[in-house]
Design a protein around this motif. Structure first.
Motif, short mmCIF file in Angstrom:
data_model
loop_
_atom_site.label_atom_id
_atom_site.label_comp_id
_atom_site.label_asym_id
_atom_site.label_seq_id
_atom_site.Cartn_x
_atom_site.Cartn_y
_atom_site.Cartn_z
N PRO A 96 29.80 82.27 78.23
CA PRO A 96 31.22 82.28 77.84
C PRO A 96 31.44 81.33 76.67
CG PRO A 96 30.98 82.04 80.22
CD PRO A 96 29.62 81.85 79.63
N ALA A 97 32.10 81.81 75.64
CA ALA A 97 32.35 80.96 74.47
C ALA A 97 33.15 79.72 74.84
CB ALA A 97 33.08 81.77 73.39
N ARG A 98 33.99 79.83 75.87
CA ARG A 98 34.78 78.66 76.28
C ARG A 98 33.89 77.52 76.75
NH1 ARG A 98 34.38 78.64 81.57
NH2 ARG A 98 34.08 80.62 82.70
N VAL A 99 32.73 77.87 77.32
CA VAL A 99 31.78 76.82 77.73
C VAL A 99 31.26 76.08 76.51
CG1 VAL A 99 29.51 76.43 78.77
CG2 VAL A 99 31.14 77.99 79.86
N LEU A 100 30.94 76.84 75.46
CA LEU A 100 30.43 76.21 74.24
C LEU A 100 31.53 75.44 73.52
CD1 LEU A 100 28.23 79.17 72.93
CD2 LEU A 100 27.58 77.27 74.43
N ALA A 101 32.79 75.85 73.71
CA ALA A 101 33.90 75.15 73.06
C ALA A 101 34.06 73.74 73.60
CB ALA A 101 35.19 75.95 73.26
N TRP B 29 19.42 74.31 76.52
CA TRP B 29 19.65 74.12 77.95
C TRP B 29 20.05 72.69 78.29
CZ3 TRP B 29 20.63 78.38 80.11
CH2 TRP B 29 19.91 79.54 79.83
N SER B 30 19.84 71.75 77.39
CA SER B 30 20.30 70.38 77.65
C SER B 30 21.80 70.23 77.46
CB SER B 30 19.57 69.39 76.72
OG SER B 30 19.97 69.58 75.37
N LEU B 31 22.43 71.26 76.87
CA LEU B 31 23.87 71.22 76.62
C LEU B 31 24.62 72.31 77.37
CD1 LEU B 31 23.51 70.68 72.78
CD2 LEU B 31 24.46 69.01 74.38
N VAL B 32 23.91 73.29 77.91
CA VAL B 32 24.54 74.40 78.62
C VAL B 32 23.97 74.47 80.03
CG1 VAL B 32 24.82 76.92 78.69
CG2 VAL B 32 24.90 75.71 76.49
N ALA C 71 28.86 74.32 69.03
CA ALA C 71 30.32 74.12 68.99
C ALA C 71 30.97 75.16 68.08
CB ALA C 71 30.64 72.70 68.50
N MET C 72 30.30 75.52 66.99
CA MET C 72 30.83 76.57 66.11
C MET C 72 30.98 77.89 66.86
SD MET C 72 29.01 78.52 62.92
CE MET C 72 27.92 79.32 64.11
N LEU C 73 29.96 78.24 67.66
CA LEU C 73 30.04 79.46 68.44
C LEU C 73 31.19 79.39 69.44
CD1 LEU C 73 26.24 80.07 69.18
CD2 LEU C 73 27.62 81.01 67.30
N GLY C 74 31.40 78.23 70.01
CA GLY C 74 32.50 78.05 70.95
C GLY C 74 33.86 78.24 70.32
N ALA C 75 33.97 77.99 69.02
CA ALA C 75 35.26 78.11 68.34
C ALA C 75 35.72 79.56 68.22
CB ALA C 75 35.16 77.49 66.95
#
Length: 396
Positions: free
Chosen positions: A138-143, A269-272, A246-250
């Protein structure tokens, strides 16, 4: 019935296209302008019946993949097709056996392929060693990932691509199985590389150095079905990786789903959280050793590992390397010498899985692919190919 096997050339383009289109479902598409089955870096073998009809074919792609920090010469198998009326008659075995002979003659030491079904390839000695997986995030997770304040993003230019290629090569060199993106199979110009994507973004650090990149395509629509598909997202630094994610999350408000190719140990995977990334598609890939002495000599080995193991290889498809050999490892190099006592016995699928680092000796014993030896030989063989899980990010 007697069948004739020969390489296909420009005169066979319509026959080859038609047979492939039946197998892979593009029968309505015309033959592309300029396409021939003998394009640079590709050799296609065809099987003809006594009436001269093309009834089976397979492609040998000249490519390289990274194992142990070195590029190993590979025969990439693609386009395996058999006439519908003759499937199950051994024609695929005939063409693939001949193809492996030719691949060895031109210098390939291993072969890889993406399998639609593993059984016929396993019967010929290939074994599944990994999968190309797109994960749905989900992009919201990356946001929720904060970008680095000292890292800036911009669209890539043609002048950036050498630096981008070197970032990829650093990752490939340290990994296991990733493609070497050069040579005949990767002949696109910089302009063509950029034109293949809706977006090709580079991350630049505070010294002006490109520290990462992402190549992506924007799907249609801007509702709940909107999505981005990311082929590569590679950061040389954690700051670059974080800022690209973060760009993808935007995109969350107009493209709420991100599909991204990730290996099992990717730094992403260290960030998601893995619970937030669901596998969307998985394309298993297989490996086979074509020339065992050449394959051992071609790849890199642990620099501080020294030892010997006597092996006995069985292989009726590639009989030139059957028999007893002594595996000798020292200083990051390996060689397979004829002789020895045949202490450890490996079937072709076991040799493939061990070489790729996809199976430990204990796992191979439980699968019936390895017999003989003891705890000492198991430990040396395990250490020899321990490391990153085999990973491919290029479909062929």
């Amino acid at each position: 019935m007697t069948y004739h096997v020969r390489p296909l050339g420009p005169a066979d383009r319509q026959l080859a296209w038609h047979l492939g289109s039946l197998a892979f479902g593009y029968a309505e598409q015309p033959v592309p302008e300029g396409w021939t089955p003998d394009s640079p870096g590709r050799r296609v073998l065809g099987v003809f019946d006594p009436a001269g009809r093309l009834v089976a074919k397979a492609d040998d792609r000249e490519q390289g993949q990274w194992f142990g920090g070195r590029i190993v010469p590979v025969s990439g198998i693609a386009g395996v097709s058999t006439a519908p009326e003759l499937r199950g008659r051994g024609l695929a075995r005939l063409v693939l056996t001949r193809l492996l002979e030719g691949a060895r003659e031109r210098g390939a030491v291993i072969s890889t392929l993406f399998d639609t079904t593993p059984a016929p390839y396993r019967a010929l000695g290939w074994e599944e060693v990994g999968a190309l997986v797109h994960h749905r995030v989900p992009a919201r997770v990356l946001a929720e990932i904060g970008p680095d304040a000292t890292t800036t993003l911009r669209p890539a230019t043609e002048a950036d691509l050498p630096a981008v290629s070197e970032i990829y090569r650093e990752v490939a060199r340290a990994g296991s199985g990733l493609m070497e993106r050069s040579g005949p199979a990767f002949g696109a110009t910089p302009a063509q590389v950029l034109a293949a994507y809706h977006g090709f973004t580079v991350a630049v650090d505070d010294t002006g150095t490109i520290a990462g990149y992402a190549s992506w395509n924007r799907g249609p629509g801007y509702d709940a079905n909107g999505r981005l598909t990311v082929d590569d997202l590679i950061g040389r630094t954690p700051e670059a990786t974080r800022t690209l994610l973060a760009m993808l999350g935007a995109w969350a408000s107009v493209a709420p789903t991100v599909l991204i190719r990730l290996g099992a140990a990717d730094p992403v995977w260290s960030l998601v959280a893995r619970g937030d990334a669901k596998p969307e598609s998985a394309r298993p890939w297989m490996l086979r050793v074509v020339d065992a002495p050449g394959a051992v000599a071609a790849r890199g080995w642990p620099r501080h590992l020294t030892g010997e193991v006597d092996l006995e290889l069985s292989d009726d498809v590639c009989p030139w390397h059957q028999g007893r050999h002594r595996l000798v490892l020292a200083g990051g190099n390996g060689r397979l010498e004829p002789g020895g006592e045949g202490t450890v016995r490996l079937a072709p699928r076991g040799l493939a899985a061990w070489y790729a680092g996809a199976g430990t000796p204990q796992q191979l014993r439980r699968s019936g692919f390895l017999t003989g030896g003891d705890a000492g030989t198991d430990e040396l063989l395990r250490a020899a190919t321990a490391g990153p899980a085999p990973t491919l990010h290029d479909y062929f």
